[in-house]
Write a protein that holds these residues in place. Structure first.
Motif, PDB file in Angstrom:
ATOM      1  N   LYS A  41       0.863  -5.957  14.411  1.00  0.00           N
ATOM      2  CA  LYS A  41      -0.075  -5.082  15.301  1.00  0.00           C
ATOM      3  C   LYS A  41       0.027  -3.736  14.514  1.00  0.00           C
ATOM      4  N   LYS A  42       1.285  -3.382  14.719  1.00  0.00           N
ATOM      5  CA  LYS A  42       1.578  -1.906  14.035  1.00  0.00           C
ATOM      6  C   LYS A  42       1.176  -1.740  12.541  1.00  0.00           C
ATOM      7  N   VAL A  43       1.086  -2.769  11.753  1.00  0.00           N
ATOM      8  CA  VAL A  43       0.532  -2.716  10.557  1.00  0.00           C
ATOM      9  C   VAL A  43      -0.894  -2.486  10.465  1.00  0.00           C
ATOM     10  N   ALA A  44      -1.502  -3.192  11.631  1.00  0.00           N
ATOM     11  CA  ALA A  44      -3.030  -2.616  11.768  1.00  0.00           C
ATOM     12  C   ALA A  44      -3.219  -1.540  12.095  1.00  0.00           C
ATOM     13  N   ASN A  45      -2.515  -0.893  12.778  1.00  0.00           N
ATOM     14  CA  ASN A  45      -2.479   0.408  13.667  1.00  0.00           C
ATOM     15  C   ASN A  45      -2.339   1.659  12.505  1.00  0.00           C
ATOM     16  N   TRP A  46      -1.526   1.180  11.812  1.00  0.00           N
ATOM     17  CA  TRP A  46      -1.148   2.258  10.471  1.00  0.00           C
ATOM     18  C   TRP A  46      -2.328   2.206   9.466  1.00  0.00           C
ATOM     19  N   ILE A  47      -2.896   1.097   9.073  1.00  0.00           N
ATOM     20  CA  ILE A  47      -4.043   1.045   8.226  1.00  0.00           C
ATOM     21  C   ILE A  47      -5.245   1.565   8.826  1.00  0.00           C
ATOM     22  N   LEU A  48      -5.501   1.406  10.187  1.00  0.00           N
ATOM     23  CA  LEU A  48      -6.715   1.998  10.698  1.00  0.00           C
ATOM     24  C   LEU A  48      -6.514   3.331  10.934  1.00  0.00           C
ATOM     25  N   ALA A  49      -5.509   3.976  11.438  1.00  0.00           N
ATOM     26  CA  ALA A  49      -5.443   5.221  11.907  1.00  0.00           C
ATOM     27  C   ALA A  49      -4.991   6.248  10.615  1.00  0.00           C
ATOM     28  N   ILE A  62      -0.261   2.282  -4.043  1.00  0.00           N
ATOM     29  CA  ILE A  62       0.821   1.536  -3.311  1.00  0.00           C
ATOM     30  C   ILE A  62       0.238   0.018  -2.862  1.00  0.00           C
ATOM     31  N   THR A  63       1.187  -0.660  -2.441  1.00  0.00           N
ATOM     32  CA  THR A  63       0.951  -2.190  -2.077  1.00  0.00           C
ATOM     33  C   THR A  63       0.977  -2.546  -0.682  1.00  0.00           C
ATOM     34  N   PRO A  64       0.534  -3.710  -0.374  1.00  0.00           N
ATOM     35  CA  PRO A  64       0.784  -3.804   1.258  1.00  0.00           C
ATOM     36  C   PRO A  64       2.177  -3.861   1.492  1.00  0.00           C
ATOM     37  N   GLU A  65       3.202  -4.176   0.669  1.00  0.00           N
ATOM     38  CA  GLU A  65       4.503  -4.298   0.969  1.00  0.00           C
ATOM     39  C   GLU A  65       5.142  -2.826   1.241  1.00  0.00           C
ATOM     40  N   HIS A  66       4.289  -1.710   0.873  1.00  0.00           N
ATOM     41  CA  HIS A  66       4.876  -0.517   0.937  1.00  0.00           C
ATOM     42  C   HIS A  66       4.373  -0.269   2.619  1.00  0.00           C
ATOM     43  N   ILE A  67       3.383  -0.804   3.343  1.00  0.00           N
ATOM     44  CA  ILE A  67       3.051  -0.408   4.693  1.00  0.00           C
ATOM     45  C   ILE A  67       4.074  -1.095   5.467  1.00  0.00           C
ATOM     46  N   ALA A  68       4.204  -2.541   5.004  1.00  0.00           N
ATOM     47  CA  ALA A  68       4.791  -3.482   5.594  1.00  0.00           C
ATOM     48  C   ALA A  68       6.551  -2.773   5.973  1.00  0.00           C
ATOM     49  N   ALA A 108     -11.552  -7.439   0.183  1.00  0.00           N
ATOM     50  CA  ALA A 108     -10.315  -6.572  -0.321  1.00  0.00           C
ATOM     51  C   ALA A 108      -9.616  -6.181   0.613  1.00  0.00           C
ATOM     52  N   LEU A 109     -10.195  -5.262   1.825  1.00  0.00           N
ATOM     53  CA  LEU A 109      -9.428  -4.597   2.838  1.00  0.00           C
ATOM     54  C   LEU A 109      -8.857  -5.930   3.740  1.00  0.00           C
ATOM     55  N   ALA A 110      -9.328  -6.950   4.017  1.00  0.00           N
ATOM     56  CA  ALA A 110      -8.863  -8.067   4.864  1.00  0.00           C
ATOM     57  C   ALA A 110      -7.548  -8.623   4.188  1.00  0.00           C
ATOM     58  N   LEU A 111      -7.606  -8.785   2.942  1.00  0.00           N
ATOM     59  CA  LEU A 111      -6.469  -9.694   2.204  1.00  0.00           C
ATOM     60  C   LEU A 111      -5.328  -8.414   2.015  1.00  0.00           C
ATOM     61  N   TRP A 112      -5.735  -7.298   1.835  1.00  0.00           N
ATOM     62  CA  TRP A 112      -4.727  -6.377   1.820  1.00  0.00           C
ATOM     63  C   TRP A 112      -3.966  -6.101   3.203  1.00  0.00           C
ATOM     64  N   PHE A 113      -4.806  -6.321   4.236  1.00  0.00           N
ATOM     65  CA  PHE A 113      -4.204  -6.092   5.725  1.00  0.00           C
ATOM     66  C   PHE A 113      -3.253  -7.285   5.766  1.00  0.00           C
ATOM     67  N   GLU A 114      -3.780  -8.752   5.538  1.00  0.00           N
ATOM     68  CA  GLU A 114      -2.953  -9.781   5.668  1.00  0.00           C
ATOM     69  C   GLU A 114      -1.636  -9.707   5.133  1.00  0.00           C
ATOM     70  N   LYS A 115      -1.611  -9.486   3.719  1.00  0.00           N
ATOM     71  CA  LYS A 115      -0.496  -9.333   2.922  1.00  0.00           C
ATOM     72  C   LYS A 115       0.539  -8.545   3.525  1.00  0.00           C
ATOM     73  N   ALA A 116       0.117  -7.337   4.056  1.00  0.00           N
ATOM     74  CA  ALA A 116       1.057  -6.555   4.656  1.00  0.00           C
ATOM     75  C   ALA A 116       1.410  -7.152   6.165  1.00  0.00           C
ATOM     76  N   LYS A 172      -7.930 -12.082  15.393  1.00  0.00           N
ATOM     77  CA  LYS A 172      -7.791 -11.876  16.994  1.00  0.00           C
ATOM     78  C   LYS A 172      -6.667 -12.617  17.701  1.00  0.00           C
ATOM     79  N   LYS A 173      -6.723 -13.684  17.153  1.00  0.00           N
ATOM     80  CA  LYS A 173      -5.831 -15.002  17.600  1.00  0.00           C
ATOM     81  C   LYS A 173      -4.360 -14.920  17.453  1.00  0.00           C
ATOM     82  N   GLU A 174      -4.241 -14.720  16.082  1.00  0.00           N
ATOM     83  CA  GLU A 174      -2.876 -14.702  15.317  1.00  0.00           C
ATOM     84  C   GLU A 174      -2.419 -13.324  15.289  1.00  0.00           C
ATOM     85  N   TYR A 175      -2.980 -12.230  15.306  1.00  0.00           N
ATOM     86  CA  TYR A 175      -2.177 -10.993  15.282  1.00  0.00           C
ATOM     87  C   TYR A 175      -2.416 -10.099  16.418  1.00  0.00           C
TER      88      TYR A 175
END
Length: 511
Positions: free
Chosen positions: A374-382, A400-406, A358-366, A340-343
């Motif tokens: 913030k948009k990375v989070a939106n793409w993962i969530l939606a 695919i990897t987190p780098e794909h979404i990033a 696993a999901l938390a680590l995947w998101f943070e890498k992206a 919440k604080k950082e992103y």
């Protein structure tokens, strides 16, 4: 005489199966299900002459659980025998820990936001301190439940009650490595007890200690509950009821809710045996929605604890503890606060993104690889989670990897492709596992952002549509969007929409 007020007092005992490869004291495979009585040996059946040996992984996972629940880890400990008769206890005794548990003096902090409003600070049923005088609130965000101990023990077999007059025993579960988590009586409502079980399940799953599947019996909870009642200036304590083997969050909530009313009714109708110190062992009949008395203990049951003679007392090495510490890492609630604080994410965002490690680590890498977390989070969530839900998969199953979404988010952020094109690229990424840059190049999708090139398209559109230009001059500003659409069409969808809109407006305003 009338009841002035009462308070609920709940403590929990959670039995949790550990994710070791083998059973606690033998080499039999540790897993759920299978043909009955096919994963047994002389050790887990307790046959004469069989010698148990402690699994190193068993102790290590126990220490991981203890550290995750903020416990102290004993450097010296031992196993004991707990004697009692039960049909599915093959040996007639259970190997457990009595007076020197592996873990002690821990705690779990429960977020108030997950409790009903009336039980939060300022609510009408809020209780800032519990009745034994311990302050259980560390602030207005969390209530603290103290963990008295976590000890190691083995599981027993499983009784199978089939149709007809016979029951059978499946001994596959005998010797399965368990931890038992024993709390102080710090919970003040059925909702708190259910939240405690849910929080412990989440933490232990996060650190890889257990599957925590309540429906499979990987985790089971006994709730110890009684009431402190004030009547006409006198204080009473109802007998403690231990409700056994609650296997869902709903069960612990409903069973405790029913038991509160049963004890209150009993108090109002019969006070003769109150404060006598006895304890009821109860079962929960989910169909009838009521607790059922199984037996009454007038004093502490004599389990005849003795030191386990076949397993020497042992020390827990600093190396083992350091290994356990490395497996704990950042826990879910701490990760939610940091995300919440950082992103800049919402409560909903962080609750979902930290639902598994696993999901938390995947998101943070992206997020760390992108210009717009913030948009990375939106793409993962939606988008991403919707696909995973449809396929009944997790991020660990993705090609695919987190780098794909990033990378995809950065292409949209830089205005090189539109959001609509982004969805097309996303689908192709999942289908081919190719990186966005490769897909965009192959499909010729990259937007034209050069002002000169877009201006040429704008001038052509204005020249070809004099009536629309005249309408704009007469105050029909809605044609601006239509003209921009014509620019996008002429450019084959490659013109940057924002740039195209700005240039159309500029040209029209100058006419």
């Amino acid at each position: 005489m009338s009841v002035d007020r009462y308070e609920v007092v709940i403590g929990c005992e959670i039995h949790c199966q550990l994710l070791t490869k083998t059973k606690a004291f033998c080499a039999c495979e540790n897993r759920y299900g299978g043909m009955p009585d096919t994963r047994v040996c002389p050790v887990c059946l307790g046959l004469p002459g069989a010698m148990p040996r402690v699994s190193k992984g068993y102790v290590e996972l126990g220490a991981v659980a203890g550290l995750a629940l903020n416990c102290n880890i004993a450097r010296f400990t031992k196993f004991d025998r707990k004697h009692y008769f039960y049909p599915d206890l093959a040996k007639g005794y259970q190997i457990t820990q009595y007076d020197i548990p592996l873990c002690s003096d821990g705690y779990v902090d429960l977020p108030f936001k997950h409790l009903p409003k009336e039980q939060q600070p300022g609510g009408e049923k809020y209780r800032g301190t519990n009745f034994i005088g311990e302050n259980c609130n560390i602030n207005d965000t969390y209530r603290r439940v103290r963990v008295e101990r976590i000890h190691l023990e083995e599981d027993v077999g499983k009784s199978l009650h089939l149709e007809g007059a016979h029951s059978y025993i499946d001994y596959n579960r005998c010797g399965t490595p368990l931890i038992e988590i024993v709390t102080k009586p710090d919970m003040a409502s059925p909702e708190e007890a259910a939240l405690f079980l849910q929080t412990v399940q989440e933490i232990l799953r996060y650190v890889g200690v257990t599957k925590g599947n309540l429906e499979e019996g990987n985790m089971r909870c006994d709730a110890n509950i009684n009431l402190t009642v004030w009547e006409d200036g006198k204080e009473y304590h109802t007998p403690i009821s231990e409700i056994k083997n609650l296997n869902s969050f709903r069960a612990i909530r409903d069973a405790c809710t029913y038991e509160i009313q049963r004890q209150l009714h009993q108090f109002e109708t019969d006070r003769q045996e109150f404060n006598a110190g006895y304890k009821n062992t109860m079962g929960w009949d989910e169909v009838k929605g009521e607790t059922v008395i199984q037996r009454t203990k007038n004093s502490f049951v004599d389990y005849r604890f003795v030191v386990e003679p076949d397993i020497k007392p042992f020390t827990v090495s600093e190396e083992c503890i350091k290994t356990a510490e490395s497996k704990v890492g950042e826990l879910p609630e701490a990760k939610r606060v940091r995300f919440k604080k950082e992103y800049g994410l919402t409560d909903f965002d962080v609750e979902t993104l930290t639902s598994s490690r696993a999901l938390a680590l995947w998101f943070e890498k992206a997020a760390l690889a992108s210009k717009d977390p913030k948009k990375v989070a939106n793409w993962i969530l939606a988008e991403l989670l919707a696909v995973l839900k449809e396929k009944d998969e997790t991020v660990e199953d993705l090609d695919i990897t987190p780098e794909h979404i990033a990378s995809l988010v950065d292409f949209i952020h830089d205005g090189k492709i539109s959001g609509k094109q982004g969805k097309e690229v996303f689908s192709l990424m999942l289908e081919t596992s190719k990186l966005p840059a490769e897909i965009i190049k192959e499909r010729g999708m990259e937007q034209v952002s050069d002002a000169g090139a877009i201006e040429a398209f704008v001038e052509e559109v204005i020249k070809e549509n004099p009536k629309a230009v005249e309408d704009f001059k007469n105050g029909k500003t809605n044609v601006l969007g239509w003209l921009t659409g014509q620019v996008m069409k002429k450019s084959g969808g490659k013109a940057n929409p924002a740039s195209a809109t700005a240039l159309v407006k500029e040209k029209l305003s100058s006419l």
